[in-house]
Design a protein around this motif. Sequence first.
Motif, PDB file in Angstrom:
ATOM      1  N   GLN A   1     -46.192 -79.200  24.330  1.00 52.20           N
ATOM      2  CA  GLN A   1     -44.867 -80.074  24.168  1.00 52.20           C
ATOM      3  C   GLN A   1     -44.756 -80.821  25.260  1.00 52.20           C
ATOM      4  N   GLY A   2     -44.746 -80.516  26.548  1.00 49.24           N
ATOM      5  CA  GLY A   2     -44.833 -81.104  27.737  1.00 49.24           C
ATOM      6  C   GLY A   2     -45.912 -82.142  28.037  1.00 49.24           C
ATOM      7  N   VAL A   3     -46.998 -81.597  27.650  1.00 47.73           N
ATOM      8  CA  VAL A   3     -48.281 -82.417  27.988  1.00 47.73           C
ATOM      9  C   VAL A   3     -48.229 -83.698  27.092  1.00 47.73           C
TER      10      VAL A   3
ATOM     11  N   PHE B   1     -48.527 -80.037  43.694  1.00 45.08           N
ATOM     12  CA  PHE B   1     -49.685 -81.292  43.730  1.00 45.08           C
ATOM     13  C   PHE B   1     -50.428 -80.959  42.382  1.00 45.08           C
ATOM     14  N   PRO B   2     -50.580 -81.862  41.291  1.00 46.54           N
ATOM     15  CA  PRO B   2     -51.351 -81.518  40.251  1.00 46.54           C
ATOM     16  C   PRO B   2     -52.832 -81.452  40.445  1.00 46.54           C
ATOM     17  N   LEU B   3     -53.487 -80.751  39.744  1.00 48.68           N
ATOM     18  CA  LEU B   3     -55.095 -80.952  39.630  1.00 48.68           C
ATOM     19  C   LEU B   3     -55.506 -82.176  39.459  1.00 48.68           C
ATOM     20  N   GLN B   4     -56.677 -82.460  39.795  1.00 43.39           N
ATOM     21  CA  GLN B   4     -57.193 -83.869  39.613  1.00 43.39           C
ATOM     22  C   GLN B   4     -57.631 -83.929  37.937  1.00 43.39           C
ATOM     23  N   ASP B   5     -56.807 -84.907  37.404  1.00 40.87           N
ATOM     24  CA  ASP B   5     -56.962 -85.143  35.884  1.00 40.87           C
ATOM     25  C   ASP B   5     -56.507 -84.036  35.320  1.00 40.87           C
ATOM     26  N   GLY B   6     -55.758 -83.097  35.815  1.00 41.07           N
ATOM     27  CA  GLY B   6     -54.794 -82.144  35.052  1.00 41.07           C
ATOM     28  C   GLY B   6     -53.406 -81.928  35.308  1.00 41.07           C
ATOM     29  N   VAL B   7     -52.803 -80.813  34.592  1.00 43.21           N
ATOM     30  CA  VAL B   7     -51.566 -80.598  34.611  1.00 43.21           C
ATOM     31  C   VAL B   7     -51.288 -79.349  35.335  1.00 43.21           C
ATOM     32  N   SER B   8     -50.383 -79.361  36.263  1.00 46.54           N
ATOM     33  CA  SER B   8     -50.023 -78.076  36.774  1.00 46.54           C
ATOM     34  C   SER B   8     -48.491 -77.853  36.215  1.00 46.54           C
ATOM     35  N   SER B   9     -48.237 -76.380  36.272  1.00 49.67           N
ATOM     36  CA  SER B   9     -47.047 -75.984  35.779  1.00 49.67           C
ATOM     37  C   SER B   9     -46.430 -74.871  36.625  1.00 49.67           C
ATOM     38  N   GLN B  10     -44.902 -74.616  36.437  1.00 50.54           N
ATOM     39  CA  GLN B  10     -44.339 -73.690  37.026  1.00 50.54           C
ATOM     40  C   GLN B  10     -43.102 -73.585  36.373  1.00 50.54           C
TER      41      GLN B  10
ATOM     42  N   THR C   1     -46.233 -80.941  36.102  1.00 53.91           N
ATOM     43  CA  THR C   1     -46.530 -81.834  37.077  1.00 53.91           C
ATOM     44  C   THR C   1     -47.846 -82.528  36.933  1.00 53.91           C
ATOM     45  N   LYS C   2     -47.883 -83.994  36.792  1.00 51.74           N
ATOM     46  CA  LYS C   2     -49.487 -84.434  36.228  1.00 51.74           C
ATOM     47  C   LYS C   2     -49.369 -85.794  37.116  1.00 51.74           C
ATOM     48  N   ALA C   3     -50.619 -86.154  37.447  1.00 52.66           N
ATOM     49  CA  ALA C   3     -50.842 -87.369  38.212  1.00 52.66           C
ATOM     50  C   ALA C   3     -50.553 -88.580  36.876  1.00 52.66           C
ATOM     51  N   PHE C   4     -49.603 -89.288  37.314  1.00 53.38           N
ATOM     52  CA  PHE C   4     -49.245 -90.395  36.393  1.00 53.38           C
ATOM     53  C   PHE C   4     -50.410 -91.637  36.392  1.00 53.38           C
ATOM     54  N   SER C   5     -51.438 -91.794  35.562  1.00 53.52           N
ATOM     55  CA  SER C   5     -52.280 -92.571  35.435  1.00 53.52           C
ATOM     56  C   SER C   5     -52.498 -93.062  33.922  1.00 53.52           C
ATOM     57  N   PRO C   6     -51.551 -94.066  33.547  1.00 61.57           N
ATOM     58  CA  PRO C   6     -51.517 -94.569  32.250  1.00 61.57           C
ATOM     59  C   PRO C   6     -52.796 -95.606  32.136  1.00 61.57           C
ATOM     60  N   PHE C   7     -53.316 -96.049  33.121  1.00 58.47           N
ATOM     61  CA  PHE C   7     -54.591 -96.989  33.275  1.00 58.47           C
ATOM     62  C   PHE C   7     -55.979 -96.416  33.431  1.00 58.47           C
ATOM     63  N   LEU C   8     -56.587 -96.046  32.476  1.00 57.44           N
ATOM     64  CA  LEU C   8     -57.804 -95.498  32.910  1.00 57.44           C
ATOM     65  C   LEU C   8     -58.792 -96.602  32.533  1.00 57.44           C
ATOM     66  N   SER C   9     -60.064 -96.359  33.079  1.00 54.17           N
ATOM     67  CA  SER C   9     -61.256 -97.346  33.226  1.00 54.17           C
ATOM     68  C   SER C   9     -61.781 -97.617  31.922  1.00 54.17           C
ATOM     69  N   ASP C  10     -61.535 -96.615  30.944  1.00 56.09           N
ATOM     70  CA  ASP C  10     -62.243 -96.761  29.668  1.00 56.09           C
ATOM     71  C   ASP C  10     -61.094 -97.141  28.905  1.00 56.09           C
ATOM     72  N   GLN C  11     -60.004 -97.599  29.463  1.00 51.57           N
ATOM     73  CA  GLN C  11     -58.729 -97.838  28.365  1.00 51.57           C
ATOM     74  C   GLN C  11     -58.309 -99.352  28.528  1.00 51.57           C
ATOM     75  N   SER C  12     -58.833 -99.856  29.618  1.00 52.92           N
ATOM     76  CA  SER C  12     -58.478-101.406  30.072  1.00 52.92           C
ATOM     77  C   SER C  12     -59.498-102.012  30.421  1.00 52.92           C
ATOM     78  N   PRO C  13     -60.094-102.998  29.390  1.00 53.55           N
ATOM     79  CA  PRO C  13     -61.163-103.959  29.938  1.00 53.55           C
ATOM     80  C   PRO C  13     -60.611-104.659  31.168  1.00 53.55           C
TER      81      PRO C  13
END
Length: 583
Positions: free
Chosen positions: A49-51, A118-127, A141-153
């Motif tokens: 749910q959180g993810v 601190f989240p894992l790279q491209d992953g989600v940490s929880s506690q 906790t997750k690295a907030f990265s809405p703009f990925l290279s394969d999603q935005s030309p």
Amino acid sequence: MRIYKFQKMYLPALSIVTVVLLLLILISISTYRNLDRDKRKAMWSLHRQGVGLIHSIEAFARVGFATSPLKDSMDEFIREIGKNEDIAYIYIVDSEGGIIHHSDPAKKGNITSREVLFPLQDGVSSQVRQFSKVLRVYELTKAFSPFLSDQSPQYSSKHTTFEGGQSRPYLNHVIVLGLKMIKFQEAQRADLYHAVIMAAILVALGSGALFFIFVIQNYYLVDKTLKETQDYTRQVVANMANGLLSINTAGEVVSYNILALRLLEMDEKDVLGMDLRKVIDFKTSGISETLTQHGSILEREILYQPKSGETIPLSLSVTPILSEDRPISGAVIVLRDLREIKQLQEKVRRSEKLAAIGELAAGVAHEIRNPLSSIKGFAQFLRHTLRDRPEEQEYTSVMVREIDRINRVVKDLLIYARPLTAKREQVNIKGLVDHTVLLVNADAQAQHVTILQDLSGTLNSIFIDENQMIHALLNLLLNSLEAVSEGGRIEIGARLNDTGEQLHLWVEDDGRGIPREHQEKIIDPFFTTRDKGTGLGLAIVHKIVETHEGEIHIMSPPQGKDKGTKVSLHIPLYSSHMEREAQ
């Protein structure tokens, strides 16, 4: 049989205990696994749910960046999502630790004081955080990265700016989402409650099984004690010196011991339930009185006539069996054989009688013996004086012979009256019998009577009083010579019993025998059936046998014959006096 019954009784208990233990183990493992699985499933659901929410926020950021000012729309979007009752908080932290978006506007711009996992790279940490005393929060906790290279030309990972000169937003930002665990806690409490119920059921089952084992064990111990008591009581009753019977109010036999059956000559297979009235007269014995009036009868003497024909004197005691619910449920009958007591009483009576006769005989013999000596002396003097007158001399000879006969009677009286003591010594019985037969051989030949000897066994060294035993056998042989007719037969015999501890002597003749009505008195002193008899012969024999602690038995006629008399002497070779000296 008892062991088999116990095992048969114990198998169901062991089966139940085994099943309960297996259920305890299986239910415990199942409950633990279910609780763990439910916990993992709930946590996984919270995590998914959180993810999903974080991905939704990232998706909104991408769309909002293209359509409207991102900052304002992101604030409003996070606040709207934060209003969800399952969400505790949502905020985004920049690279310097400042909160740029928060579901609670008051906390926007604050530097977070809490350590952000601190989240894992491209992953989600929880506690799991304890948000308050009653509320726990599942924090992702997750690295907030809405703009990925394969999603935005327009975006290239090798540059930090977008086309048009706009810098890349949310670089090195972290999003933190806290989900309330209220439903999780409620579900966990429900599972825990269910587990407690199951544990209580298991404890109840286990306690029941243990109680069942305890009951079975107590039952076994009580049953064992009861059986031991019954066995002990049965042994006590079976080994009583008296016969025991119990009857119900109808007079039917309920229980018994073996001695009672022997006394009444009853068959064991038919005795239970048998009407005792067929065997014992209830009226004369007093049993009816006990059953009707509930009184006790103590030591009432009755005469019982068994099938064998010999009347048995019995002492009968009857006691009612009283209970609380019924006035009387039966009676206990105790039977005591009085034959031995009667014999002892007869012996005592006879001893007292003979003692009185012995004292009288001793006094009379003493008074007679002295005048007899004088009379015999004068008769012998007259016989010598009248030697020239044969007819008168014959009278004096008759006087001397009669005086000698009187003297023998007096001598027997003194022997009978005087206390005897057996001086035991080693004696050859064959020599003793030969000597006794020699003493009467002349009289036997004169009557043409044959005397036979029957000697068997080792009779070389027997401890008895030789003189007394010769006297006893001589009296028996003289009695037999008086009883048999001319050409008759007399047998004298001796043998040891099977154990070699008793000597059996007997004298048997084929004479006229002893009438049945005289057999009980034949040993009494001065009782005789002969015209010239004194009645002391058998009395002296009886006294000699008693001195040797033996017994005398008279059968007339002997067993298997139609006439004659057999007198048997049973002499123990070791008297009680000798045994005491040996000890």
